[in-house]
Write a protein that holds these residues in place. Structure first.
Motif, PDB file in Angstrom:
ATOM      1  N   ILE A   1       0.836  -1.204   0.000  1.00 30.12           N
ATOM      2  CA  ILE A   1       0.000   0.000   0.000  1.00 30.12           C
ATOM      3  C   ILE A   1       0.871   1.255   0.000  1.00 30.12           C
ATOM      4  CG2 ILE A   1      -1.687   1.303   1.360  1.00 30.12           C
ATOM      5  CD1 ILE A   1      -2.835  -1.445   2.219  1.00 30.12           C
ATOM      6  N   ASP A   2       2.006   1.232   0.728  1.00 35.14           N
ATOM      7  CA  ASP A   2       2.942   2.359   0.681  1.00 35.14           C
ATOM      8  C   ASP A   2       3.485   2.547  -0.735  1.00 35.14           C
ATOM      9  OD1 ASP A   2       2.709   2.777   3.451  1.00 35.14           O
ATOM     10  OD2 ASP A   2       4.271   1.298   3.869  1.00 35.14           O
ATOM     11  N   HIS A   3       3.793   1.432  -1.397  1.00 34.24           N
ATOM     12  CA  HIS A   3       4.261   1.512  -2.780  1.00 34.24           C
ATOM     13  C   HIS A   3       3.193   2.155  -3.686  1.00 34.24           C
ATOM     14  CE1 HIS A   3       7.098  -1.577  -1.344  1.00 34.24           C
ATOM     15  NE2 HIS A   3       7.845  -1.278  -2.378  1.00 34.24           N
TER      16      HIS A   3
ATOM     17  N   GLY B   1       4.497  10.059  -7.109  1.00 32.68           N
ATOM     18  CA  GLY B   1       5.728  10.341  -7.817  1.00 32.68           C
ATOM     19  C   GLY B   1       7.006   9.847  -7.168  1.00 32.68           C
ATOM     20  N   ARG B   2       6.911   9.171  -6.031  1.00 29.66           N
ATOM     21  CA  ARG B   2       8.120   8.650  -5.397  1.00 29.66           C
ATOM     22  C   ARG B   2       8.619   7.375  -6.077  1.00 29.66           C
ATOM     23  NH1 ARG B   2       4.926  10.511  -1.393  1.00 29.66           N
ATOM     24  NH2 ARG B   2       4.070   8.466  -0.860  1.00 29.66           N
ATOM     25  N   ILE B   3       7.740   6.726  -6.838  1.00 30.94           N
ATOM     26  CA  ILE B   3       8.119   5.603  -7.694  1.00 30.94           C
ATOM     27  C   ILE B   3       7.731   5.976  -9.118  1.00 30.94           C
ATOM     28  CG2 ILE B   3       7.713   3.185  -8.291  1.00 30.94           C
ATOM     29  CD1 ILE B   3       7.065   2.657  -5.364  1.00 30.94           C
ATOM     30  N   ARG B   4       8.652   5.826 -10.037  1.00 31.68           N
ATOM     31  CA  ARG B   4       8.370   6.110 -11.444  1.00 31.68           C
ATOM     32  C   ARG B   4       7.769   4.851 -12.070  1.00 31.68           C
ATOM     33  NH1 ARG B   4      13.146   8.210 -12.815  1.00 31.68           N
ATOM     34  NH2 ARG B   4      12.423  10.297 -12.284  1.00 31.68           N
TER      35      ARG B   4
ATOM     36  N   HIS C   1       7.780  14.073  -3.757  1.00 31.34           N
ATOM     37  CA  HIS C   1       7.278  13.754  -5.096  1.00 31.34           C
ATOM     38  C   HIS C   1       8.395  13.335  -6.040  1.00 31.34           C
ATOM     39  CE1 HIS C   1       3.356  15.332  -3.935  1.00 31.34           C
ATOM     40  NE2 HIS C   1       3.984  16.371  -3.417  1.00 31.34           N
ATOM     41  N   GLU C   2       9.525  12.910  -5.486  1.00 36.35           N
ATOM     42  CA  GLU C   2      10.642  12.444  -6.289  1.00 36.35           C
ATOM     43  C   GLU C   2      11.086  11.065  -5.794  1.00 36.35           C
ATOM     44  OE1 GLU C   2      12.024  13.846  -8.899  1.00 36.35           O
ATOM     45  OE2 GLU C   2      10.748  15.640  -8.844  1.00 36.35           O
ATOM     46  N   PRO C   3      11.610  10.193  -6.672  1.00 37.31           N
ATOM     47  CA  PRO C   3      12.136   8.899  -6.227  1.00 37.31           C
ATOM     48  C   PRO C   3      13.244   9.093  -5.199  1.00 37.31           C
ATOM     49  CG  PRO C   3      11.870   8.909  -8.608  1.00 37.31           C
ATOM     50  CD  PRO C   3      11.646  10.320  -8.145  1.00 37.31           C
ATOM     51  N   PRO C   4      13.248   8.309  -4.130  1.00 36.28           N
ATOM     52  CA  PRO C   4      14.222   8.507  -3.055  1.00 36.28           C
ATOM     53  C   PRO C   4      15.651   8.154  -3.427  1.00 36.28           C
ATOM     54  CG  PRO C   4      12.857   6.594  -2.609  1.00 36.28           C
ATOM     55  CD  PRO C   4      12.252   7.285  -3.788  1.00 36.28           C
TER      56      PRO C   4
END
Length: 325
Positions: free
Chosen positions: A51-53, A60-63, A259-262
């Motif tokens: 659910i976090d994914h 936007g944290r995962i492209r 809002h960006e990939p970590p």
């Protein structure tokens, strides 16, 4: 907990991933890894963590359209740039070649950067052990653990996982643990349930010891065993961020905000035990039985049947909602 068929869970998880913006291959990788964690008894990093994914895909944290890029600068080394996607996707793309190279050369190393935190790290080494290989993995994420009580945040929970194959009638040995006194998801779960934490797990934002999970969320986790846990976290950091060319935990984005990939990193080492000791699985199995008789809990032996995987019905309801009903 209620029990659900594995195939139904994977199908639901895939639909939810696709509905939240994942590509087809990424959706398949995330779904299978999440259900695998539930089968292994790691509910907190299974479908509940999926659910976090899903929220990260939406925000936007995962492209979702990530296309992992793989190269091989040496015969026993594979490198992956995850392109802002998930570690499971890149690993799946490289897995068959990684396993074959480990068989050919005795060992093979996979380094991956620019990915979302790896979730259940045991998944990666368990896959290798199920193919007859020994696996060792390390991963990092954003800094949320202090190096010592009263210190500032320096590392993520920086987990380390190990797995070894056993005879076909036994699940592999799997050790998967954080270098912190507990995993961050356990802090979140305690906060949601209104439960206090054991002493020694965390400190608040003012670097004072706390048993309040809400205060711990904005504070910091503490390493297990004092400086020994911090040393393991440092070792993992060198491997997962330094060796991969990825971001140090101090520079990695939070997996729940932004809002960006970590830009986390992960390393996986695969070893072929048969080239060293052809009878390795049988010998290890007998030794584990001896140790179990002396009181050892053998990690990794508890797996649900594929047709009856335990999951919290509330998680199923949320996945169904995110999948579009």
């Amino acid at each position: 907990m209620q029990h659900y068929p594995q195939s139904d869970l994977i199908a639901l998880a895939e639909r939810a991933c696709l509905a939240c913006g994942a590509g087809a291959d990424m959706a398949q990788s995330l779904a299978r890894a999440s259900v695998s964690a539930c089968r292994a008894g790691r509910q907190e990093v299974g479908l509940a963590h999926l659910i976090d994914h899903l929220h990260s895909l939406r925000e936007g944290r995962i492209r979702g359209a990530a296309q992992p890029r793989i190269d091989s600068p040496a015969p026993a080394l594979m490198r992956i740039d995850a392109d802002g996607g998930v570690a499971q996707h890149g690993f799946d793309l490289a897995f068959a070649e990684l396993a074959q190279r480990a068989q050919d050369f005795g060992l093979a190393l996979l380094v991956q950067r620019n990915c979302y935190p790896a979730g259940e790290l045991g998944y990666f080494v368990r896959r290798l052990a199920e193919s007859g290989l020994i696996g060792l993995a390390a991963g990092n994420a954003h800094a949320l653990m202090a190096v010592a009580a009263g210190g500032g945040k320096a590392f993520s929970t920086n987990p380390l996982a190990f797995a070894a194959p056993l005879p076909a009638d036994r699940p592999p040995l799997v050790i998967d643990q954080a270098s912190s006194a507990t995993a961050f998801v356990n802090i979140l779960r305690a906060a949601a349930a209104g439960q206090n934490l054991p002493e020694g797990w965390a400190q608040d934002v003012h670097r004072r010891p706390t048993t309040d999970p809400t205060a711990a969320i904005t504070g910091a986790l503490l390493p297990f065993g004092g400086y020994k846990g911090a040393n393991i976290a440092l070792m993992v950091e060198v491997l997962a961020a330094g060796l991969t060319g990825g971001r140090w935990s101090l520079d990695t984005g939070h997996f729940l905000t932004g809002h960006e990939p970590p830009g986390s990193g992960m390393v996986v080492l695969a070893l072929s035990p048969g080239l060293c000791a052809p009878d390795f699985p049988g010998r290890l199995s007998a030794q584990l039985d001896r140790l179990a008789a002396l009181g050892l809990h053998v990690p990794g032996q508890r797996q649900a049947r594929p047709e009856a995987v335990p999951v919290d019905p509330k998680v199923i309801d949320e996945l169904t909602r995110l999948a579009g009903g």
